[in-house]
Design a protein around this motif. Sequence first.
Motif, PDB file in Angstrom:
ATOM      1  N   UNK A  50       4.485  -5.216  -2.176  1.00 60.92           N
ATOM      2  CA  UNK A  50       3.312  -5.741  -2.885  1.00 60.92           C
ATOM      3  C   UNK A  50       2.101  -4.840  -2.698  1.00 60.92           C
ATOM      4  N   UNK A  51       1.886  -4.348  -1.484  1.00 63.64           N
ATOM      5  CA  UNK A  51       0.752  -3.455  -1.219  1.00 63.64           C
ATOM      6  C   UNK A  51       0.897  -2.148  -1.986  1.00 63.64           C
ATOM      7  N   UNK A  52       2.099  -1.627  -2.038  1.00 65.75           N
ATOM      8  CA  UNK A  52       2.331  -0.376  -2.758  1.00 65.75           C
ATOM      9  C   UNK A  52       2.052  -0.548  -4.243  1.00 65.75           C
ATOM     10  N   UNK A  53       2.527  -1.640  -4.801  1.00 69.33           N
ATOM     11  CA  UNK A  53       2.269  -1.896  -6.233  1.00 69.33           C
ATOM     12  C   UNK A  53       0.783  -2.117  -6.481  1.00 69.33           C
ATOM     13  N   UNK A  54       0.117  -2.817  -5.559  1.00 72.14           N
ATOM     14  CA  UNK A  54      -1.327  -3.035  -5.703  1.00 72.14           C
ATOM     15  C   UNK A  54      -2.066  -1.703  -5.643  1.00 72.14           C
ATOM     16  N   UNK A  55      -1.618  -0.810  -4.759  1.00 68.80           N
ATOM     17  CA  UNK A  55      -2.255   0.505  -4.676  1.00 68.80           C
ATOM     18  C   UNK A  55      -2.062   1.278  -5.978  1.00 68.80           C
ATOM     19  N   UNK A  56      -0.851   1.235  -6.523  1.00 67.15           N
ATOM     20  CA  UNK A  56      -0.590   1.966  -7.762  1.00 67.15           C
ATOM     21  C   UNK A  56      -1.388   1.403  -8.931  1.00 67.15           C
ATOM     22  N   UNK A  57      -1.586   0.090  -8.964  1.00 73.38           N
ATOM     23  CA  UNK A  57      -2.288  -0.529 -10.083  1.00 73.38           C
ATOM     24  C   UNK A  57      -3.803  -0.476  -9.937  1.00 73.38           C
ATOM     25  N   UNK A  58      -4.323  -0.772  -8.729  1.00 76.49           N
ATOM     26  CA  UNK A  58      -5.772  -0.949  -8.565  1.00 76.49           C
ATOM     27  C   UNK A  58      -6.423   0.018  -7.589  1.00 76.49           C
ATOM     28  N   UNK A  59      -5.631   0.824  -6.857  1.00 75.75           N
ATOM     29  CA  UNK A  59      -6.166   1.722  -5.822  1.00 75.75           C
ATOM     30  C   UNK A  59      -6.977   0.942  -4.781  1.00 75.75           C
ATOM     31  N   UNK A  60      -6.425  -0.175  -4.364  1.00 77.22           N
ATOM     32  CA  UNK A  60      -7.091  -1.065  -3.419  1.00 77.22           C
ATOM     33  C   UNK A  60      -7.126  -0.451  -2.021  1.00 77.22           C
ATOM     34  N   UNK A  61      -8.306  -0.484  -1.402  1.00 73.25           N
ATOM     35  CA  UNK A  61      -8.453   0.020  -0.033  1.00 73.25           C
ATOM     36  C   UNK A  61      -7.684  -0.868   0.952  1.00 73.25           C
ATOM     37  N   UNK A  62      -7.633  -2.155   0.684  1.00 73.00           N
ATOM     38  CA  UNK A  62      -6.893  -3.079   1.547  1.00 73.00           C
ATOM     39  C   UNK A  62      -5.393  -2.767   1.509  1.00 73.00           C
ATOM     40  N   UNK A  63      -4.870  -2.458   0.328  1.00 76.29           N
ATOM     41  CA  UNK A  63      -3.458  -2.104   0.202  1.00 76.29           C
ATOM     42  C   UNK A  63      -3.172  -0.803   0.951  1.00 76.29           C
ATOM     43  N   UNK A  64      -4.073   0.138   0.852  1.00 75.06           N
ATOM     44  CA  UNK A  64      -3.916   1.420   1.552  1.00 75.06           C
ATOM     45  C   UNK A  64      -3.883   1.195   3.063  1.00 75.06           C
ATOM     46  N   UNK A  65      -4.815   0.413   3.570  1.00 78.16           N
ATOM     47  CA  UNK A  65      -4.872   0.121   4.998  1.00 78.16           C
ATOM     48  C   UNK A  65      -3.610  -0.602   5.450  1.00 78.16           C
ATOM     49  N   UNK A  66      -3.150  -1.566   4.668  1.00 76.87           N
ATOM     50  CA  UNK A  66      -1.960  -2.332   5.009  1.00 76.87           C
ATOM     51  C   UNK A  66      -0.725  -1.430   5.091  1.00 76.87           C
ATOM     52  N   UNK A  67      -0.562  -0.536   4.146  1.00 81.05           N
ATOM     53  CA  UNK A  67       0.588   0.378   4.164  1.00 81.05           C
ATOM     54  C   UNK A  67       0.526   1.331   5.353  1.00 81.05           C
ATOM     55  N   UNK A  68      -0.652   1.845   5.640  1.00 77.27           N
ATOM     56  CA  UNK A  68      -0.802   2.761   6.782  1.00 77.27           C
ATOM     57  C   UNK A  68      -0.461   2.059   8.093  1.00 77.27           C
TER      58      UNK A  68
END
Length: 106
Positions: A50-68
């Motif tokens: 979900x975080x990866x898809x959110x990053x691809x769609x919206x470039x969300x900083x929260x998704x980036x932090x979560x994946x890292x």
Amino acid sequence: MAERSSWRPPRPCEAYRAEWKLCRSARHFLHNYYVHGERPACEQWRRDLDSCREWEERRSAEAQRSLCESERARVQAAQKHALVWTLRQSPPADWHLPLPPEEKDE
């Protein structure tokens, strides 16, 4: 962390999807239950997907932090197990001698 514009997820989203799908499979369930005595925990793979898809769609900083954080935790968990055998610095002194003959049971 790198700049938001040049940052990419550690794995492609398809890899997270494949891991999540594998985790939910009957074979993995049976193996994990046999080895560990409990159901496999697949929630983290789903959150990562979900975080990866959110990053691809919206470039969300929260998704980036979560994946890292998730990848960092995964690497640390893989490295926390100590070696079972103690590594030797040199071969045994008698390594070149022939092996003793085996005694046969009669």
